[in-house]
Design a protein around this motif. Structure first.
Motif, PDB file in Angstrom:
ATOM      1  N   PRO A   1       9.402  -0.005 -10.000  1.00 29.16           N
ATOM      2  CA  PRO A   1       8.913   0.948  -8.995  1.00 29.16           C
ATOM      3  C   PRO A   1       9.495   2.342  -9.175  1.00 29.16           C
ATOM      4  O   PRO A   1      10.546   2.528  -9.799  1.00 29.16           O
ATOM      5  CB  PRO A   1       9.384   0.332  -7.667  1.00 29.16           C
ATOM      6  CG  PRO A   1      10.547  -0.521  -8.032  1.00 29.16           C
ATOM      7  CD  PRO A   1      10.282  -1.035  -9.409  1.00 29.16           C
TER       8      PRO A   1
ATOM      9  N   PHE B   1       3.535   4.427   4.029  1.00 27.93           N
ATOM     10  CA  PHE B   1       2.509   3.807   3.194  1.00 27.93           C
ATOM     11  C   PHE B   1       1.311   3.348   4.021  1.00 27.93           C
ATOM     12  O   PHE B   1       0.233   3.120   3.465  1.00 27.93           O
ATOM     13  CB  PHE B   1       3.101   2.638   2.411  1.00 27.93           C
ATOM     14  CG  PHE B   1       3.887   3.062   1.206  1.00 27.93           C
ATOM     15  CD1 PHE B   1       3.243   3.560   0.087  1.00 27.93           C
ATOM     16  CD2 PHE B   1       5.270   2.965   1.190  1.00 27.93           C
ATOM     17  CE1 PHE B   1       3.960   3.961  -1.026  1.00 27.93           C
ATOM     18  CE2 PHE B   1       5.995   3.358   0.079  1.00 27.93           C
ATOM     19  CZ  PHE B   1       5.342   3.866  -1.032  1.00 27.93           C
TER      20      PHE B   1
ATOM     21  N   GLN C   1      -1.528  -0.632  -3.628  1.00 30.27           N
ATOM     22  CA  GLN C   1      -0.212  -0.850  -3.036  1.00 30.27           C
ATOM     23  C   GLN C   1       0.032  -2.319  -2.717  1.00 30.27           C
ATOM     24  O   GLN C   1       1.147  -2.826  -2.874  1.00 30.27           O
ATOM     25  CB  GLN C   1      -0.047   0.003  -1.778  1.00 30.27           C
ATOM     26  CG  GLN C   1       1.337  -0.024  -1.178  1.00 30.27           C
ATOM     27  CD  GLN C   1       2.427   0.412  -2.145  1.00 30.27           C
ATOM     28  OE1 GLN C   1       2.206   1.293  -2.984  1.00 30.27           O
ATOM     29  NE2 GLN C   1       3.596  -0.188  -2.047  1.00 30.27           N
TER      30      GLN C   1
ATOM     31  N   ALA D   1       0.939  -3.891  -5.928  1.00 29.95           N
ATOM     32  CA  ALA D   1       2.303  -3.526  -6.310  1.00 29.95           C
ATOM     33  C   ALA D   1       3.329  -4.328  -5.527  1.00 29.95           C
ATOM     34  O   ALA D   1       4.299  -4.853  -6.083  1.00 29.95           O
ATOM     35  CB  ALA D   1       2.519  -2.029  -6.093  1.00 29.95           C
ATOM     36  N   THR D   2       3.126  -4.439  -4.219  1.00 26.16           N
ATOM     37  CA  THR D   2       4.062  -5.190  -3.375  1.00 26.16           C
ATOM     38  C   THR D   2       4.131  -6.657  -3.805  1.00 26.16           C
ATOM     39  O   THR D   2       5.209  -7.256  -3.856  1.00 26.16           O
ATOM     40  CB  THR D   2       3.635  -5.088  -1.904  1.00 26.16           C
ATOM     41  OG1 THR D   2       3.603  -3.702  -1.517  1.00 26.16           O
ATOM     42  CG2 THR D   2       4.597  -5.841  -1.001  1.00 26.16           C
TER      43      THR D   2
ATOM     44  N   GLY E   1       3.792  -4.222 -11.835  1.00 28.60           N
ATOM     45  CA  GLY E   1       4.073  -3.700 -10.505  1.00 28.60           C
ATOM     46  C   GLY E   1       4.212  -2.186 -10.485  1.00 28.60           C
ATOM     47  O   GLY E   1       3.704  -1.509  -9.584  1.00 28.60           O
TER      48      GLY E   1
ATOM     49  N   GLN F   1       1.827   0.527  -8.433  1.00 20.58           N
ATOM     50  CA  GLN F   1       2.381   1.486  -7.474  1.00 20.58           C
ATOM     51  C   GLN F   1       2.056   2.924  -7.882  1.00 20.58           C
ATOM     52  O   GLN F   1       1.734   3.761  -7.034  1.00 20.58           O
ATOM     53  CB  GLN F   1       3.896   1.323  -7.357  1.00 20.58           C
ATOM     54  CG  GLN F   1       4.472   2.153  -6.206  1.00 20.58           C
ATOM     55  CD  GLN F   1       5.976   2.159  -6.208  1.00 20.58           C
ATOM     56  OE1 GLN F   1       6.623   2.578  -7.172  1.00 20.58           O
ATOM     57  NE2 GLN F   1       6.562   1.681  -5.111  1.00 20.58           N
ATOM     58  N   ARG F   2       2.113   3.187  -9.169  1.00 21.51           N
ATOM     59  CA  ARG F   2       1.782   4.536  -9.628  1.00 21.51           C
ATOM     60  C   ARG F   2       0.312   4.867  -9.367  1.00 21.51           C
ATOM     61  O   ARG F   2      -0.027   6.010  -9.057  1.00 21.51           O
ATOM     62  CB  ARG F   2       2.122   4.676 -11.116  1.00 21.51           C
ATOM     63  CG  ARG F   2       3.594   4.927 -11.346  1.00 21.51           C
ATOM     64  CD  ARG F   2       4.034   4.593 -12.766  1.00 21.51           C
ATOM     65  NE  ARG F   2       5.416   4.981 -12.992  1.00 21.51           N
ATOM     66  CZ  ARG F   2       6.468   4.305 -12.519  1.00 21.51           C
ATOM     67  NH1 ARG F   2       6.280   3.197 -11.825  1.00 21.51           N
ATOM     68  NH2 ARG F   2       7.699   4.727 -12.748  1.00 21.51           N
TER      69      ARG F   2
ATOM     70  N   ALA G   1      -1.413   3.700  -6.829  1.00 21.08           N
ATOM     71  CA  ALA G   1      -1.496   3.966  -5.390  1.00 21.08           C
ATOM     72  C   ALA G   1      -0.991   5.364  -5.066  1.00 21.08           C
ATOM     73  O   ALA G   1      -1.662   6.140  -4.370  1.00 21.08           O
ATOM     74  CB  ALA G   1      -0.695   2.918  -4.614  1.00 21.08           C
ATOM     75  N   VAL G   2       0.190   5.682  -5.558  1.00 20.18           N
ATOM     76  CA  VAL G   2       0.805   6.970  -5.247  1.00 20.18           C
ATOM     77  C   VAL G   2      -0.024   8.123  -5.804  1.00 20.18           C
ATOM     78  O   VAL G   2      -0.219   9.149  -5.138  1.00 20.18           O
ATOM     79  CB  VAL G   2       2.246   7.010  -5.795  1.00 20.18           C
ATOM     80  CG1 VAL G   2       2.833   8.406  -5.691  1.00 20.18           C
ATOM     81  CG2 VAL G   2       3.125   6.019  -5.035  1.00 20.18           C
TER      82      VAL G   2
END
Length: 244
Positions: free
Chosen positions: A57, A156, A193, A196-197, A210, A214-215, A217-218
């Motif tokens: 992450p 989030f 997300q 990722a979680t 993961g 996350q990347r 999503a962000v």
């Protein structure tokens, strides 16, 4: 006949247009926040020893010797996001269409607060980074790590909800392209997300990706927020006072 000169402004009084200039500066904070944040974590992930950007992450970049760079990245992005929220509120409350003018800025502000909290409270190791740490700890190692997870969760949630708020606003204004983009951004952020979680919880099928999820999503979230800030900025400059 002699005409009297117009009265001089009182010392310290705001000059004409100063409010608009302040609003534009606040919106510019939102334009630069996302690209700055994304470039910073991508650069760190590319050069950090034993760090796998596909697996680990973004928050893990705040660990080890050079972790202060990511800590600063979180805090700066959070402060810029809060500035954007203030600029959004100033613009939208002057708009003929008031829908979203309250909750939109509040939710974006919550995203900013989350980023600051992510910087102040450092996460625990996960997925084997730093090198030699377990893939998943049985319990938090510190109050800092527990607060990191507790205080970042609302952010989030807030960002995709903000996207939905603006999707409704754009739909009411019959700006269907903007409405669809905001809705897709919300959906993409949530799906990425959740993946990722699940990966960070060491799901065997997803754990190796993961960091990638996350990347995604962000980056989706920041792309939506950056384009929204840019749109508000350009519209404010054209109108001088109001944004449709």
């Amino acid at each position: 006949m002699r005409t009297s000169a117009p009265p001089s402004p009182a010392p310290g009084a705001p000059q004409a247009g100063s409010g608009n200039r302040t609003t534009r500066r606040l919106l510019w904070c939102g334009v630069v926040a996302g690209p700055l944040f994304v470039v910073a974590f991508l650069a760190q992930g590319a050069v950090r020893d034993h760090y796998d950007w596909l697996r680990h992450p973004v928050s893990s970049l705040a660990l080890e010797e050079w972790g202060w760079i990511q800590t600063a990245n979180f805090i700066v992005a959070g402060v810029l996001s809060l500035a954007l929220a203030v600029g959004m509120r100033r613009v939208l409350k002057a708009s003929p269409q008031r829908r979203g003018s309250l909750w939109g800025p509040i939710l974006v502000g919550a995203w900013g607060v989350m980023l600051i909290c992510a910087g102040v409270f450092t996460t625990d190791p996960v997925s084997g980074y730093p090198l030699g740490t377990p893939d998943l700890l049985a319990e938090y190692t510190s109050v800092h790590a527990a607060l990191h997870d507790l205080l970042t969760l609302p952010g989030f949630v807030a960002l995709p909800v903000a996207s939905v708020v603006f999707a409704v606003r754009f739909a009411r204004l019959r700006e269907l392209g903007q409405a669809v983009w905001s809705g897709l951004a919300a959906a993409g952020f949530v799906v990425a997300q959740v993946l990722a979680t699940t990966a960070f919880a060491q799901n065997a099928a997803l754990v190796a990706y993961g960091g990638l999820f996350q990347r995604l999503a962000v980056t989706i979230g920041w792309a939506w927020l950056t384009l929204l800030a840019l749109r508000l900025l350009l519209a404010e400059r054209r109108s001088g006072v109001r944004v449709p």
